[in-house]
Motif scaffolding. Structure first.
Motif, PDB file in Angstrom:
ATOM      1  N   LYS A 195       0.837  -1.195   0.000  1.00 48.01           N
ATOM      2  CA  LYS A 195       0.000   0.000   0.000  1.00 48.01           C
ATOM      3  C   LYS A 195       0.881   1.258   0.000  1.00 48.01           C
ATOM      4  CE  LYS A 195      -4.202  -1.633   2.257  1.00 48.01           C
ATOM      5  NZ  LYS A 195      -5.108  -1.412   3.408  1.00 48.01           N
ATOM      6  N   PRO A 196       0.413   2.340  -0.613  1.00 53.08           N
ATOM      7  CA  PRO A 196      -0.852   2.471  -1.345  1.00 53.08           C
ATOM      8  C   PRO A 196      -0.801   1.730  -2.673  1.00 53.08           C
ATOM      9  CG  PRO A 196       0.423   4.474  -1.536  1.00 53.08           C
ATOM     10  CD  PRO A 196       1.166   3.615  -0.572  1.00 53.08           C
ATOM     11  N   VAL A 197      -1.913   1.107  -3.005  1.00 55.91           N
ATOM     12  CA  VAL A 197      -1.982   0.254  -4.189  1.00 55.91           C
ATOM     13  C   VAL A 197      -2.129   1.103  -5.449  1.00 55.91           C
ATOM     14  CG1 VAL A 197      -3.325  -1.520  -5.359  1.00 55.91           C
ATOM     15  CG2 VAL A 197      -2.960  -1.657  -2.890  1.00 55.91           C
ATOM     16  N   GLU A 198      -1.315   0.823  -6.455  1.00 57.94           N
ATOM     17  CA  GLU A 198      -1.410   1.499  -7.745  1.00 57.94           C
ATOM     18  C   GLU A 198      -2.435   0.749  -8.597  1.00 57.94           C
ATOM     19  OE1 GLU A 198      -1.269   2.922 -11.408  1.00 57.94           O
ATOM     20  OE2 GLU A 198      -0.230   0.989 -11.222  1.00 57.94           O
ATOM     21  N   THR A 199      -3.440   1.460  -9.064  1.00 61.09           N
ATOM     22  CA  THR A 199      -4.615   0.831  -9.681  1.00 61.09           C
ATOM     23  C   THR A 199      -4.262  -0.052 -10.872  1.00 61.09           C
ATOM     24  OG1 THR A 199      -5.987   2.691  -8.989  1.00 61.09           O
ATOM     25  CG2 THR A 199      -6.879   1.247 -10.690  1.00 61.09           C
ATOM     26  N   GLN A 200      -3.463   0.441 -11.801  1.00 61.36           N
ATOM     27  CA  GLN A 200      -3.142  -0.345 -12.995  1.00 61.36           C
ATOM     28  C   GLN A 200      -2.356  -1.602 -12.639  1.00 61.36           C
ATOM     29  OE1 GLN A 200      -4.434   0.028 -15.990  1.00 61.36           O
ATOM     30  NE2 GLN A 200      -5.585   1.748 -15.114  1.00 61.36           N
ATOM     31  N   ASP A 201      -1.481  -1.492 -11.654  1.00 60.95           N
ATOM     32  CA  ASP A 201      -0.727  -2.656 -11.192  1.00 60.95           C
ATOM     33  C   ASP A 201      -1.686  -3.696 -10.617  1.00 60.95           C
ATOM     34  OD1 ASP A 201       1.352  -4.360 -10.497  1.00 60.95           O
ATOM     35  OD2 ASP A 201       1.758  -3.319  -8.608  1.00 60.95           O
ATOM     36  N   LEU A 202      -2.636  -3.234  -9.797  1.00 69.74           N
ATOM     37  CA  LEU A 202      -3.622  -4.139  -9.203  1.00 69.74           C
ATOM     38  C   LEU A 202      -4.441  -4.828 -10.281  1.00 69.74           C
ATOM     39  CD1 LEU A 202      -5.277  -5.243  -6.795  1.00 69.74           C
ATOM     40  CD2 LEU A 202      -6.686  -3.189  -6.972  1.00 69.74           C
ATOM     41  N   LEU A 203      -4.950  -4.053 -11.253  1.00 69.33           N
ATOM     42  CA  LEU A 203      -5.782  -4.636 -12.313  1.00 69.33           C
ATOM     43  C   LEU A 203      -5.003  -5.657 -13.131  1.00 69.33           C
ATOM     44  CD1 LEU A 203      -7.686  -1.460 -13.583  1.00 69.33           C
ATOM     45  CD2 LEU A 203      -8.572  -3.277 -12.117  1.00 69.33           C
ATOM     46  N   GLY A 204      -3.739  -5.356 -13.410  1.00 71.16           N
ATOM     47  CA  GLY A 204      -2.913  -6.285 -14.173  1.00 71.16           C
ATOM     48  C   GLY A 204      -2.698  -7.592 -13.441  1.00 71.16           C
ATOM     49  N   ARG A 205      -2.449  -7.490 -12.145  1.00 71.37           N
ATOM     50  CA  ARG A 205      -2.216  -8.728 -11.365  1.00 71.37           C
ATOM     51  C   ARG A 205      -3.500  -9.544 -11.224  1.00 71.37           C
ATOM     52  NH1 ARG A 205       2.496  -7.809  -6.907  1.00 71.37           N
ATOM     53  NH2 ARG A 205       3.459  -5.969  -7.808  1.00 71.37           N
ATOM     54  N   ILE A 206      -4.610  -8.862 -11.023  1.00 70.99           N
ATOM     55  CA  ILE A 206      -5.885  -9.573 -10.918  1.00 70.99           C
ATOM     56  C   ILE A 206      -6.200 -10.298 -12.230  1.00 70.99           C
ATOM     57  CG2 ILE A 206      -8.386  -9.246 -10.791  1.00 70.99           C
ATOM     58  CD1 ILE A 206      -7.905  -7.148  -8.646  1.00 70.99           C
ATOM     59  N   ALA A 207      -6.031  -9.612 -13.350  1.00 71.08           N
ATOM     60  CA  ALA A 207      -6.311 -10.232 -14.656  1.00 71.08           C
ATOM     61  C   ALA A 207      -5.423 -11.448 -14.882  1.00 71.08           C
ATOM     62  CB  ALA A 207      -6.114  -9.207 -15.766  1.00 71.08           C
ATOM     63  N   ALA A 208      -4.145 -11.333 -14.505  1.00 67.43           N
ATOM     64  CA  ALA A 208      -3.218 -12.452 -14.694  1.00 67.43           C
ATOM     65  C   ALA A 208      -3.609 -13.639 -13.820  1.00 67.43           C
ATOM     66  CB  ALA A 208      -1.795 -12.004 -14.370  1.00 67.43           C
ATOM     67  N   LEU A 209      -3.954 -13.363 -12.559  1.00 64.47           N
ATOM     68  CA  LEU A 209      -4.338 -14.441 -11.649  1.00 64.47           C
ATOM     69  C   LEU A 209      -5.641 -15.091 -12.090  1.00 64.47           C
ATOM     70  CD1 LEU A 209      -3.455 -12.836  -8.190  1.00 64.47           C
ATOM     71  CD2 LEU A 209      -2.333 -14.800  -9.255  1.00 64.47           C
ATOM     72  N   MET A 210      -6.605 -14.283 -12.498  1.00 68.47           N
ATOM     73  CA  MET A 210      -7.884 -14.832 -12.946  1.00 68.47           C
ATOM     74  C   MET A 210      -7.700 -15.679 -14.203  1.00 68.47           C
ATOM     75  SD  MET A 210     -10.483 -13.899 -10.993  1.00 68.47           S
ATOM     76  CE  MET A 210     -11.873 -12.794 -11.019  1.00 68.47           C
ATOM     77  N   GLY A 211      -6.871 -15.201 -15.103  1.00 66.79           N
ATOM     78  CA  GLY A 211      -6.630 -15.945 -16.332  1.00 66.79           C
ATOM     79  C   GLY A 211      -5.969 -17.279 -16.078  1.00 66.79           C
ATOM     80  N   ARG A 212      -5.126 -17.327 -15.046  1.00 65.73           N
ATOM     81  CA  ARG A 212      -4.413 -18.557 -14.733  1.00 65.73           C
ATOM     82  C   ARG A 212      -5.292 -19.541 -13.972  1.00 65.73           C
ATOM     83  NH1 ARG A 212       0.093 -16.188 -12.413  1.00 65.73           N
ATOM     84  NH2 ARG A 212      -0.243 -16.989 -10.331  1.00 65.73           N
ATOM     85  N   HIS A 213      -6.244 -19.017 -13.222  1.00 67.10           N
ATOM     86  CA  HIS A 213      -7.023 -19.858 -12.324  1.00 67.10           C
ATOM     87  C   HIS A 213      -8.422 -20.184 -12.814  1.00 67.10           C
ATOM     88  CE1 HIS A 213      -4.463 -20.038  -8.642  1.00 67.10           C
ATOM     89  NE2 HIS A 213      -3.896 -19.004  -9.223  1.00 67.10           N
TER      90      HIS A 213
END
Length: 443
Positions: free
Chosen positions: A106-124
């Motif tokens: 924190k503080p969380v950078e929005t684009q970084d968060l969205l990129g990591r979420i998309a990558a994790l969701m795509g993998r799982h």
């Protein structure tokens, strides 16, 4: 749809941070639920397992680490992303070693968060158009895990309530694996008589015991280089547990009455609806055997936690029901579909299939209604009024049944049916079109 990309549970006690994150994630197409602490999050997880958990490490009633460790079995296969301040990095790293997927400072950078979420969701999570087990995020996540596990030879442990489709999942795993052309052999461990269990598993030589007139090949041999599926594995006797452990560790076995060892080539996939960890604590199941079976654990969620799958499953069961095709049944009416989605389904997919097949056999028209499915029993949805139709739905259903009955009485002759109903021929044709019906004499 607001959750077309999956559902995310945010565990964050700061309302500003939680509000900002949830708003942006909804804009990106995710469904979002916010929990303000560990207790709130645990209750949410019990109601429905998300497709990704995004949790702060520091919570007012505990910690993200404690939440993860206490819910680890429920979160099996769910990507977990934790947020922490610099002071909590060591804890975040420890959490990742325990099975979490990633962490953000924190503080969380929005684009970084969205990129990591998309990558994790795509993998799982397998893509919706490629899904074989269902359309909900929860079951697509299970399928993704099965697809990742398929190429390996590691034992897989499928856990879930009775009727959730563990054998279906095992067959999918086998079909996706390099062993797909070899046998898939299912054994119900709870149905094998204790005195025949060893022979059933490992076979026996002629004369090994009274009645052994010929050599018998056990399931370990019949599975060949395919998959040996051990259903209800928690019901194995202590003696057979020891022999199964040796089979897995040494990859060899001996027939009853035999003197030489034979190689074991199959992959083992086990399934149970029991809590094997609790069985180990009670001394009813060998801990070392659990370690060997539980290399890859896959939790099959109950049907009531993935309601998006209920109607598609019901339609699939109806399509496979022979009486439905033979009697011209076209599907479920809208009220029935709503009732299907809202029922508790304690027996899961097995209960759903039973009710659909019963309805297909007994329905008196082309559209299956609530009474056809539930047989007049009190519906067990979330409230007593869940299945009370709107007035428009009631009128439509009444018209459908009346028109269907009249057409049947008139042998499909629209003009005769119109006379029975007291309406004009053109009026009845329009009703037939709107209701999606078809005269029985129409080609």
């Amino acid at each position: 749809m607001p959750d077309e990309r999956g559902r995310i549970l945010i565990v964050e006690d700061d309302p500003t941070t939680a509000g900002t994150l949830s708003q942006r994630l909804r804009i990106e197409g995710y469904g979002v639920e916010v929990a303000t602490g560990a207790i709130d999050a645990a209750a949410s997880l019990e109601r429905r397992v998300p497709d990704l958990l995004l949790s702060d490490l520091h919570l007012p009633d505990g910690s993200g680490e404690e939440l993860f460790l206490s819910q680890r079995s429920r979160l099996a296969g769910v990507p977990v992303l934790v947020m922490t301040a610099y002071a909590g990095i060591d804890q975040a790293i420890r959490l990742m070693k325990a099975g979490a997927d990633d962490f953000l400072v924190k503080p969380v950078e929005t684009q970084d968060l969205l990129g990591r979420i998309a990558a994790l969701m795509g993998r799982h999570m397998v893509a919706p158009d490629a899904a074989a087990l269902g359309v909900s995020g929860a079951i697509r996540r299970v399928e993704s895990l099965l697809r990742r596990a398929a190429p390996s030879d590691c034992p897989v442990l499928l856990m879930g309530e009775t009727g959730t489709g563990k054998e279906v999942a095992a067959k999918l795993l086998h079909g996706l694996s390099p062993r797909s052309t070899a046998p898939f052999l299912a054994v119900n461990c709870a149905a094998i008589p204790a005195d025949l269990a060893e022979s059933e598993f490992f076979g026996h030589e002629r004369g090994a015991f009274t009645g052994a007139a010929t050599r018998r090949h056990g399931c370990a041999e019949r599975a060949g280089a395919g998959t040996l599926f051990l259903d209800e594995v928690a019901e194995l006797s202590p003696g057979l547990q020891a022999k199964l452990l040796r089979l897995l560790e040494a990859r060899e076995y001996t027939r009853v009455g035999g003197s030489g060892s034979l190689p074991f080539h199959a992959r083992v996939v086990a399934a149970t609806n029991a809590d094997l960890d609790q069985r180990v604590r009670e001394g009813l199941f060998r801990e070392d055997l659990l370690y060997r079976l539980d290399v890859i654990r896959v939790e099959i969620p109950p049907l009531r936690t993935r309601r998006e799958d209920i109607v598609p499953l019901a339609r699939r069961f109806l399509a496979g029901a022979a009486p439905a095709a033979a009697r011209g049944i076209r599907g479920f009416d809208s009220r029935a579909e709503r009732a299907l989605e809202e029922a508790d389904w304690h027996g899961n997919a097995r209960e759903l299939r039973n009710r659909v097949e019963r309805a297909a056999a007994l329905a008196d028209g082309p559209w299956i209604g609530v009474d056809d499915i539930f047989g007049g029993a009190v519906f067990t949805g979330t409230t007593p009024n869940d299945c009370v139709p709107t007035l428009a739905e009631a009128v439509t259903e009444a018209e459908r049944r009346a028109v269907t009955a009249a057409l049947a009485a008139a042998s499909g002759e629209v003009e005769v049916a119109a006379g029975i109903l007291g309406v004009g021929r053109s009026t009845l044709f329009e009703k037939i079109r709107k209701l999606g019906l078809r005269p029985s004499n129409e080609a």
